[in-house]
Design an enzyme around this catalytic site. Sequence first.
Site, PDB file in Angstrom:
ATOM      1  N   LYS A 189       0.858  -1.192   0.000  1.00  0.00           N
ATOM      2  CA  LYS A 189       0.000   0.000   0.000  1.00  0.00           C
ATOM      3  C   LYS A 189       0.890   1.236   0.000  1.00  0.00           C
ATOM      4  O   LYS A 189       1.453   1.620   1.017  1.00  0.00           O
ATOM      5  CB  LYS A 189      -0.904   0.043   1.230  1.00  0.00           C
ATOM      6  CG  LYS A 189      -1.996   1.098   1.030  1.00  0.00           C
ATOM      7  CD  LYS A 189      -2.384   1.831   2.289  1.00  0.00           C
ATOM      8  CE  LYS A 189      -1.523   3.002   2.628  1.00  0.00           C
ATOM      9  NZ  LYS A 189      -1.609   4.161   1.731  1.00  0.00           N
ATOM     10  N   GLU A 264      10.134   1.517  10.216  1.00  0.00           N
ATOM     11  CA  GLU A 264      11.113   2.569   9.915  1.00  0.00           C
ATOM     12  C   GLU A 264      10.391   3.882  10.135  1.00  0.00           C
ATOM     13  O   GLU A 264       9.615   4.310   9.283  1.00  0.00           O
ATOM     14  CB  GLU A 264      11.577   2.484   8.467  1.00  0.00           C
ATOM     15  CG  GLU A 264      12.301   1.218   8.099  1.00  0.00           C
ATOM     16  CD  GLU A 264      13.706   1.169   8.638  1.00  0.00           C
ATOM     17  OE1 GLU A 264      14.136   2.138   9.295  1.00  0.00           O
ATOM     18  OE2 GLU A 264      14.367   0.150   8.408  1.00  0.00           O
ATOM     19  N   CYS A 298      13.712  10.897   6.233  1.00  0.00           N
ATOM     20  CA  CYS A 298      13.715  10.582   7.667  1.00  0.00           C
ATOM     21  C   CYS A 298      15.134  10.629   8.230  1.00  0.00           C
ATOM     22  O   CYS A 298      15.308  10.628   9.447  1.00  0.00           O
ATOM     23  CB  CYS A 298      13.044   9.255   7.938  1.00  0.00           C
ATOM     24  SG  CYS A 298      13.657   7.951   6.898  1.00  0.00           S
ATOM     25  N   GLU A 394      10.457  16.538  14.239  1.00  0.00           N
ATOM     26  CA  GLU A 394      11.008  16.363  12.891  1.00  0.00           C
ATOM     27  C   GLU A 394      10.459  17.470  11.979  1.00  0.00           C
ATOM     28  O   GLU A 394       9.243  17.599  11.811  1.00  0.00           O
ATOM     29  CB  GLU A 394      10.580  14.983  12.377  1.00  0.00           C
ATOM     30  CG  GLU A 394      11.285  14.532  11.141  1.00  0.00           C
ATOM     31  CD  GLU A 394      10.952  13.071  10.802  1.00  0.00           C
ATOM     32  OE1 GLU A 394       9.824  12.628  11.084  1.00  0.00           O
ATOM     33  OE2 GLU A 394      11.835  12.399  10.250  1.00  0.00           O
TER      34      GLU A 394
HETATM   35  P1  ADP Z   1       4.244  10.639   6.229  1.00  0.00           P
HETATM   36  O1  ADP Z   1       4.383  11.656   7.322  1.00  0.00           O
HETATM   37  O2  ADP Z   1       5.529  10.214   5.605  1.00  0.00           O
HETATM   38  O3  ADP Z   1       3.110  10.907   5.278  1.00  0.00           O
HETATM   39  P2  ADP Z   1       2.539   8.697   7.407  1.00  0.00           P
HETATM   40  O4  ADP Z   1       2.926   7.867   8.563  1.00  0.00           O
HETATM   41  O5  ADP Z   1       1.434   9.668   7.565  1.00  0.00           O
HETATM   42  O6  ADP Z   1       3.891   9.356   6.986  1.00  0.00           O
HETATM   43  O7  ADP Z   1       2.195   7.804   6.164  1.00  0.00           O
HETATM   44  C1  ADP Z   1       3.018   6.747   5.730  1.00  0.00           C
HETATM   45  C2  ADP Z   1       2.172   5.700   5.066  1.00  0.00           C
HETATM   46  O8  ADP Z   1       1.246   5.206   6.015  1.00  0.00           O
HETATM   47  C3  ADP Z   1       1.343   6.199   3.895  1.00  0.00           C
HETATM   48  O9  ADP Z   1       1.235   5.158   2.932  1.00  0.00           O
HETATM   49  C4  ADP Z   1       0.009   6.459   4.532  1.00  0.00           C
HETATM   50  O10 ADP Z   1      -1.052   6.422   3.606  1.00  0.00           O
HETATM   51  C5  ADP Z   1      -0.066   5.299   5.493  1.00  0.00           C
HETATM   52  N1  ADP Z   1      -0.997   5.463   6.606  1.00  0.00           N
HETATM   53  C6  ADP Z   1      -1.288   6.574   7.304  1.00  0.00           C
HETATM   54  N2  ADP Z   1      -2.227   6.332   8.238  1.00  0.00           N
HETATM   55  C7  ADP Z   1      -2.533   5.008   8.133  1.00  0.00           C
HETATM   56  C8  ADP Z   1      -3.449   4.120   8.812  1.00  0.00           C
HETATM   57  N3  ADP Z   1      -4.218   4.530   9.802  1.00  0.00           N
HETATM   58  N4  ADP Z   1      -3.494   2.832   8.401  1.00  0.00           N
HETATM   59  C9  ADP Z   1      -2.691   2.396   7.405  1.00  0.00           C
HETATM   60  N5  ADP Z   1      -1.825   3.163   6.741  1.00  0.00           N
HETATM   61  C10 ADP Z   1      -1.733   4.460   7.088  1.00  0.00           C
END
Ligand code: ADP
Length: 491
Positions: A189, A264, A298, A394
Amino acid sequence: MDDMSQASNLGLSDAGLLKTGAYIDGKWVEAVSGETFTVDNPVNGDTLATLAYCGADETKRAVDAANAAQPAWAAKTPKERAKHLRDLFNVMMANQADLARILTLEQGKPLAESMGEIAYGANYIEWFAEEAKRIYGEVMTQPSPDKRVVVIRQPVGVAALITPWNFPNAMLTRKIAPALAAGCTVVCKPASETPLSALAIAELCDRAGIPPGVVNVVCGDTRAIGGELTSNPIVKKLSFTGSTQVGKILTEQCVGTLKRLSMELGGNAPFIIFEDGDLDLAVKGVMASKFRNAGQTCVCTNRILVHESVKDAFVEKLLAATNALKVGNGMDEGVDLGPLVSAKARKTVDEFVEDAVSKGAKVHEGPSTPNGDCYSRPLVLTDATRDMRVFSEEIFGPVAPVFTFKTDEEAIQLANDTEFGLASYFYSKDVARCWRIAEALEYGMVGINEGIISNEMAPFGGVKESGQGREGSHHGLDDYLEIKSLTFGGI
Ligand code: ADP
């Protein structure tokens, strides 16, 4: 619009690399609901493509497909799996220019950086194609004269891979490659901001002859897809790259089925310059580590800690280098920084600067930016102090805060004063100090007189709330393998 007419707008030489469906069991499919979502160019907000908005149903089908494909994939010889990965490496590099174009269009980074990311991402595939052949077992010492113990390593099973938008290609390849090398099958995903790079990888998996079901990609409703991936008992492992906040949510969601986890997560990298450090080398390192991808990695430098005796000389060189940066559309020649991934991301960076200024930081503005909601002006903050958000959170943008210290002890104390522990950097010419500082830094990775630390040969990963598990190197396989002990009796 069909895929082909959407692709012609993006200027791809191979229009077949633009995919808008989900890739499940080797087929491209629409969302059951018929719903769609758009992927937009951060330079101007233009829609690049309209994609299938999938949810739990499609994800479940992808998991079932991965489960059905897994025994046959694991039963292939390591050499056969290596050959598939090698073929994938070759098609990826043959399509490097188009993949880089897709990446810049959806993510914003300069085209030269995108070309670099495709090569970097492909390196993981090449590396794990080689490592696939070196998944060895062990013969242990015998517990009694009539027994022998042997250890074999087997694939974990179906792995869910959730990736962020900052490295839409490489964050995925460095999960897919070790998973496939180990004999796992995967459901991916990607981030909703940058799914086109992941879908292009799926298309290349198909072209590389990787069997249907081994790699599946689903995009759309993040929560629904994440909910299914984390609760489905068939999924044995989750590998996630993203924020610490979401990493914790996903970890909680995996408790019900106790999945193996690789996380990560976020960082808060210190970049320490001791009084004997080479200042020119340090500026070179900080420019690469701070401003690459406009500060959205990161492992980006978050806090520059400089010995007070060399602060003025260092800041002068840093300002000169920062002022020489060029900000613009990543598609244009000579651009060093593109826009941030979204207007929301830019606003967050602005808030960091406002907070620092309200607490006494001095702003040194770098080069101007074109008009556009997502552009963030590179800048240096001096007189930064611990009470500012830039010390503890961050930044994820092109803002370089400079703090000072007086002693090695203080430098270490400042560096470790965070819940994060991903990347760290320091500059010194004293070998004894280098060892002492490297050992004292509570980080998974340390750059010593070096600002670029990520490659397929080095284990990448964090400690503390920056996560667990390692990607790259031979350790990268461990996250996808179970250890099984075989005890032979009656000997
Ligand atoms: P960033 O700050 O790099 O956007 P996130 O942690 O928000 O980091 O997102 C990283 C990944 O996790 C993306 O693919 C995002 O769509 C997914 N993501 C965010 N929230 C959820 C959730 N509740 N369940 C599954 N995947 C999620």
